[in-house]
Design an enzyme around this catalytic site. Structure first.
Site, mmCIF file in Angstrom:
data_model
loop_
_atom_site.group_PDB
_atom_site.id
_atom_site.type_symbol
_atom_site.label_atom_id
_atom_site.label_comp_id
_atom_site.label_asym_id
_atom_site.label_seq_id
_atom_site.Cartn_x
_atom_site.Cartn_y
_atom_site.Cartn_z
ATOM 1 N N GLU A 145 0.845 -1.198 0.000
ATOM 2 C CA GLU A 145 0.000 0.000 0.000
ATOM 3 C C GLU A 145 0.879 1.246 0.000
ATOM 4 O O GLU A 145 2.022 1.179 0.444
ATOM 5 C CB GLU A 145 -0.825 0.067 1.306
ATOM 6 C CG GLU A 145 -1.636 -1.142 1.586
ATOM 7 C CD GLU A 145 -2.136 -1.203 3.041
ATOM 8 O OE1 GLU A 145 -1.971 -0.220 3.784
ATOM 9 O OE2 GLU A 145 -2.672 -2.251 3.398
ATOM 10 N N LYS A 159 2.300 4.587 1.593
ATOM 11 C CA LYS A 159 2.388 5.081 2.967
ATOM 12 C C LYS A 159 1.976 6.549 2.949
ATOM 13 O O LYS A 159 2.706 7.413 2.461
ATOM 14 C CB LYS A 159 3.807 4.926 3.522
ATOM 15 C CG LYS A 159 3.883 5.349 4.981
ATOM 16 C CD LYS A 159 5.201 4.937 5.599
ATOM 17 C CE LYS A 159 5.211 5.159 7.106
ATOM 18 N NZ LYS A 159 4.873 6.525 7.513
ATOM 19 N N ASP A 166 1.124 10.305 4.036
ATOM 20 C CA ASP A 166 1.803 11.207 4.953
ATOM 21 C C ASP A 166 0.776 12.155 5.559
ATOM 22 O O ASP A 166 0.603 13.281 5.095
ATOM 23 C CB ASP A 166 2.883 11.977 4.176
ATOM 24 C CG ASP A 166 3.941 12.505 5.112
ATOM 25 O OD1 ASP A 166 3.898 12.162 6.308
ATOM 26 O OD2 ASP A 166 4.813 13.255 4.641
ATOM 27 N N TYR A 222 -6.548 1.884 6.114
ATOM 28 C CA TYR A 222 -5.480 0.906 5.864
ATOM 29 C C TYR A 222 -5.507 -0.271 6.832
ATOM 30 O O TYR A 222 -4.564 -1.040 6.890
ATOM 31 C CB TYR A 222 -4.105 1.549 5.831
ATOM 32 C CG TYR A 222 -3.720 2.359 7.038
ATOM 33 C CD1 TYR A 222 -3.600 1.777 8.295
ATOM 34 C CD2 TYR A 222 -3.441 3.714 6.903
ATOM 35 C CE1 TYR A 222 -3.232 2.518 9.391
ATOM 36 C CE2 TYR A 222 -3.074 4.472 7.993
ATOM 37 C CZ TYR A 222 -2.969 3.864 9.235
ATOM 38 O OH TYR A 222 -2.599 4.611 10.312
ATOM 39 N N LYS A 265 10.660 3.210 2.902
ATOM 40 C CA LYS A 265 10.536 4.648 2.663
ATOM 41 C C LYS A 265 11.190 5.041 1.345
ATOM 42 O O LYS A 265 12.195 4.466 0.941
ATOM 43 C CB LYS A 265 11.209 5.420 3.797
ATOM 44 C CG LYS A 265 10.658 5.099 5.171
ATOM 45 C CD LYS A 265 9.571 6.013 5.576
ATOM 46 C CE LYS A 265 10.141 7.316 6.062
ATOM 47 N NZ LYS A 265 9.181 8.102 6.818
ATOM 48 N N CYS A 301 26.961 34.336 22.436
ATOM 49 C CA CYS A 301 25.586 34.012 22.042
ATOM 50 C C CYS A 301 24.995 35.186 21.248
ATOM 51 O O CYS A 301 25.046 36.333 21.712
ATOM 52 C CB CYS A 301 24.749 33.752 23.283
ATOM 53 S SG CYS A 301 23.000 33.636 22.939
ATOM 54 N N CYS A 319 22.136 36.835 23.687
ATOM 55 C CA CYS A 319 22.377 37.519 24.964
ATOM 56 C C CYS A 319 23.831 37.926 25.154
ATOM 57 O O CYS A 319 24.163 38.588 26.129
ATOM 58 C CB CYS A 319 21.916 36.649 26.125
ATOM 59 S SG CYS A 319 22.989 35.231 26.424
ATOM 60 N N CYS A 352 24.950 28.176 24.702
ATOM 61 C CA CYS A 352 25.050 29.481 25.344
ATOM 62 C C CYS A 352 25.077 29.237 26.844
ATOM 63 O O CYS A 352 24.297 28.451 27.371
ATOM 64 C CB CYS A 352 23.837 30.323 24.962
ATOM 65 S SG CYS A 352 23.528 31.666 26.098
ATOM 66 N N CYS A 406 19.515 33.847 29.315
ATOM 67 C CA CYS A 406 19.480 34.143 27.880
ATOM 68 C C CYS A 406 18.034 34.224 27.399
ATOM 69 O O CYS A 406 17.280 33.255 27.536
ATOM 70 C CB CYS A 406 20.222 33.054 27.106
ATOM 71 S SG CYS A 406 20.060 33.239 25.322
HETATM 72 S S1 IVH Z 1 -0.282 0.359 9.011
HETATM 73 C C1 IVH Z 1 0.922 -2.039 12.395
HETATM 74 N N1 IVH Z 1 -0.532 1.373 6.613
HETATM 75 O O1 IVH Z 1 2.446 5.123 9.313
HETATM 76 C C2 IVH Z 1 0.649 -1.210 11.254
HETATM 77 N N2 IVH Z 1 0.262 2.771 8.361
HETATM 78 O O2 IVH Z 1 4.607 4.217 11.304
HETATM 79 C C3 IVH Z 1 0.410 0.195 11.599
HETATM 80 N N3 IVH Z 1 0.717 5.065 7.675
HETATM 81 O O3 IVH Z 1 0.919 5.749 12.392
HETATM 82 C C4 IVH Z 1 0.042 1.080 10.554
HETATM 83 N N4 IVH Z 1 0.139 4.826 5.573
HETATM 84 O O4 IVH Z 1 -0.012 6.917 10.374
HETATM 85 C C5 IVH Z 1 -0.177 1.590 7.887
HETATM 86 N N5 IVH Z 1 -0.819 2.156 4.460
HETATM 87 C C6 IVH Z 1 -0.481 2.375 5.717
HETATM 88 C C7 IVH Z 1 -0.038 3.628 6.169
HETATM 89 C C8 IVH Z 1 0.336 3.788 7.511
HETATM 90 C C9 IVH Z 1 0.584 5.668 6.492
HETATM 91 C C10 IVH Z 1 1.246 5.696 8.889
HETATM 92 C C11 IVH Z 1 0.321 5.604 10.076
HETATM 93 C C12 IVH Z 1 1.111 5.047 11.209
HETATM 94 C C13 IVH Z 1 2.503 5.162 10.713
HETATM 95 C C14 IVH Z 1 3.272 3.972 11.232
#
Ligand code: IVH
Length: 671
Positions: A118, A120, A122, A230, A318, A412, A415, A430, A435
């Protein structure tokens, strides 16, 4: 008041269903079947009928998305199953390591392992609870165990159903997902805020989080938020055996599921998905910072279990940080709450991954030297998720010879006190105890949410107070009089009173907030909770030695030392005394629970108990001084085995951990 007849009741029901359905087509599926005008007509008819027969308004009515009045504060919600975080991998070999561990620990053949993959997202993680198909509570992830109740706000998000679709609905369903804001909506929102002179959001994630954590749901409703699901938490009344089916079940119930989820049969498919998603990244309307890989079968997930706060059955792979080139106009030094001096590059503004960046951290002097960054250089800037943008490297081919070297000041910049670099540390600090930069940062932390929570005392205000020498430390806030307030720019009678009220309201903090507010180095909100739970009062905490502190699970030697140092610094003790004199109540939590056979023992529950729900059993154990863990390890003391136990029972046998049945558990706890 007119009495509704059956026709009216039926019509209202029909309208609610039609509106919810069209809402779903429009927001979740992006494929409306009727025009906006027709939709408005249905909505107005429902409003009209509900006005006439207010007793027929139900919480799942589409008219109730923004009905609520602003809150004073958020209540907290305990998640029935902890919301875990994810381990990260940043390269293919790291992902393959993860895969190898999955194979080893699960003990199954490679071809039996399927992964759901899936994006991830943000944004902000949340949990929604549905009882008998009706949305009842929504909360933020918080620290994973306890979050904030943001139900009213989540109700305003149109991709969150107030009532689930379908005929047979589960008794209880906990849904987890991410609230996000699209990149272009984020830009629009910031432009609007700029016009209104309001502070800008740093990125779409902050905008989403800030919008969900609003006390006034009207503000949330004006923000273009979206939610992607998710996963699930607890589910009762529906049996699901794997992740893929469970997220598709959520889709059937009316939630928005990303169109990019896939089921992979092998690691090669996972790798190709990574390549595909990385290419897709910039074209997606919302920000993603990687992909998430999850072992699909629930039995395997159970078997793999979790390690501290993240599961062994999932990993976030990531994406590399986003990078751009720009020029350094200047390098300044900023002074933080602990007196740390950080060199900051002032940049020619540049967009990195959809967000404008005009400053980047250079961390410390060694970093500047190592990268040989000079004023006037063209550099590569990188932004990676959470982190403040940083300078990665210098583009040396762009050097003209006119660049200037940066020197760390020996005084600094705020201060004028001497700057020192303690031996073995990379950070310059500092040494000025008074300060103003440190004082201002400390004050801003002290008044913030989760600390003393003084609503309305912004940074600009605190800055003026310090500059005008009206306050010098946190405690001085509690001695302010209206005359002092009136010395501030743009201050009126009403505002002064409101601020004094906010200060007064903060005189009764919880112990955790008070500990957090003190700003002890290395002690964030989570650790403040750990300290509150273990030591019960500030006075008791202050008495502990470094050794005593390290006895607490979660407190290592560095944190212990900084707590000890804090309470042995005369300046801090003076502030604590002054806080008391200023009327701040130092809460004393109930004395440590007396020793019980459960004290300090770690328990794992598996299977169903007849006399208690899982929450009740957890509560009993915790109240009697025991700890609950979700997986069995060598550190587990007891596994309580109920009806139909899962693989945790096998784990207990394998590791030789003591097990007990329900009767024995009752005997031990005296319940
Ligand atoms: S699963 C045990 N799926 O990532 C599994 N998390 O570091 C827990 N997040 O707090 C989460 N996309 O906010 C999962 N497709 C996805 C996600 C996802 C974003 C975020 C979520 C979580 C953080 C975990």
């Amino acid at each position: 008041m007119p009495k509704p007849d059956k026709k009216v009741i039926d019509r209202i029901q029909e309208l609610k269903e039609q509106i919810s359905y069209h809402n779903y087509l429009y927001y979740v599926l992006d494929s409306p079947e009727i025009s906006d005008v027709e939709y408005d007509r249905l909505f107005d008819e429902l409003l009209e009928l509900e006005k006439k027969y207010p007793e027929l308004i139900t919480p799942d009515s589409p008219t109730q998305r923004v009905g609520a009045t602003p809150l004073e504060e958020f209540k907290t919600v305990r998640h029935s199953l902890p919301m875990l975080s994810l381990n990260k991998s940043t390269s293919e070999p790291e992902f393959l390591d993860f895969h190898r561990r999955v194979l080893e620990l699960s003990g199954v053949e490679e071809k039996k392992i399927k992964y759901t993959v899936e994006p991830k997202f943000d944004g902000l993680a949340i949990e929604l609870v549905y009882r008998k198909g009706i949305f009842s509570i929504g909360s933020t992830r918080g620290d994973g165990v306890v979050g904030e109740d943001v139900t009213q706000n989540l109700k305003t998000i149109k991709t969150i159903p107030l009532k689930l679709l379908g005929k047979t609905l589960p008794e209880l369903l906990e849904v987890r997902g991410e609230v996000i804001i699209n990149k272009d909506d984020f830009e629009k929102l910031n432009k609007q805020r700029e016009k209104m002179g309001e502070p800008l959001f740093a990125n779409p994630r902050n905008a989403a989080a800030g919008s969900v954590r609003q006390l006034d749901p009207k503000i949330t409703s004006s923000r273009p938020l979206n939610m992607f699901v998710y996963g699930t938490g607890r589910v009762e009344g529906k049996s699901l055996s794997n992740h893929w089916d469970s997220i598709h079940y959520l889709k059937e119930l009316g939630f928005k599921l990303s169109q990019w989820v896939e089921l992979c049969d092998n690691v090669d498919q996972v790798k190709s998905y990574y390549d595909k998603l990385l290419k897709l990244r910039s074209a997606l309307p919302y920000e993603i910072d990687g992909m998430v890989i999850k072992v699909n079968e629930f039995v395997l997930q159970e078997k793999l279990g979790e390690l501290s706060r993240s599961p062994r059955w999932a990993v976030a792979w990531k994406f590399p940080a986003q990078q751009e080139n720009t020029k350094i106009k200047d390098i300044i030094v900023s002074v933080g709450r602990t007196g740390a001096l950080t060199p900051v590059a002032i940049l020619e503004p540049v967009r990195v991954g959809g967000v404008e960046v005009s400053r980047a951290t250079l961390h410390n002097e060694d970093e500047v030297k190592k990268k040989d960054v000079r004023i006037g250089d063209t550099v590569v800037i990188q932004r990676a998720g959470d982190v403040i943008p940083e300078v990665v490297s210098v583009v040396s081919s762009k050097r003209t010879g006119k660049e200037r070297k940066f020197l760390m000041p020996d005084k600094c910049p705020v201060c004028g006190s001497k700057v020192e670099r303690p031996e073995g540390e990379a950070i310059h600090r500092c040494t000025g105890i008074a300060c103003p930069a440190q004082i201002k940062e400390n004050l801003a932390h002290f008044v913030s949410k989760g600390a003393m929570d003084m609503d309305g005392l912004g940074y600009k205000f605190l800055e003026q107070m310090v500059d005008k020498k009206i306050i010098q430390d946190q405690a001085d806030l509690y001695f302010l009089k209206k005359e002092d307030m009136m010395k501030m720019d743009r201050m009126g009678d009403k505002l002064a009173e409101n601020l004094l009220n906010a200060i007064d309201k903060s005189r009764n903090p919880s112990l955790i907030n008070l500990i957090y507010a003190l700003g002890i180095r290395n002690v964030g909100y989570h650790l403040a909770g750990v300290l509150a739970k273990n030591f019960k009062s500030i006075d008791n905490l202050a008495k502990q030695t470094v050794d005593d502190l390290t006895q607490v699970y979660e407190i290592g030697p560095i944190v212990a030392q900084s707590i000890y140092n804090f309470f042995h610094n005369p300046k801090n003790l003076k502030v604590l005394e002054k806080l008391k004199k200023g009327g701040v109540k130092f809460p004393v939590e109930k004395a440590k629970i007396k020793e019980t056979p459960l004290s300090g023992k770690t328990f794992v529950l598996t299977g169903g108990l007849d006399s208690f729900t899982r929450e009740e059993a957890t509560k009993i154990i915790e109240e009697m001084g025991g700890r609950i863990s979700s997986s069995v390890s060598k550190k587990t003391d007891f596994v309580v085995v109920g009806k139909y136990p899962g693989s945790k029972y096998d784990d207990a046998l394998r590791l030789g951990i003591k097990t007990m049945n329900e009767e024995e558990f009752k005997k031990m706890t005296g319940k």
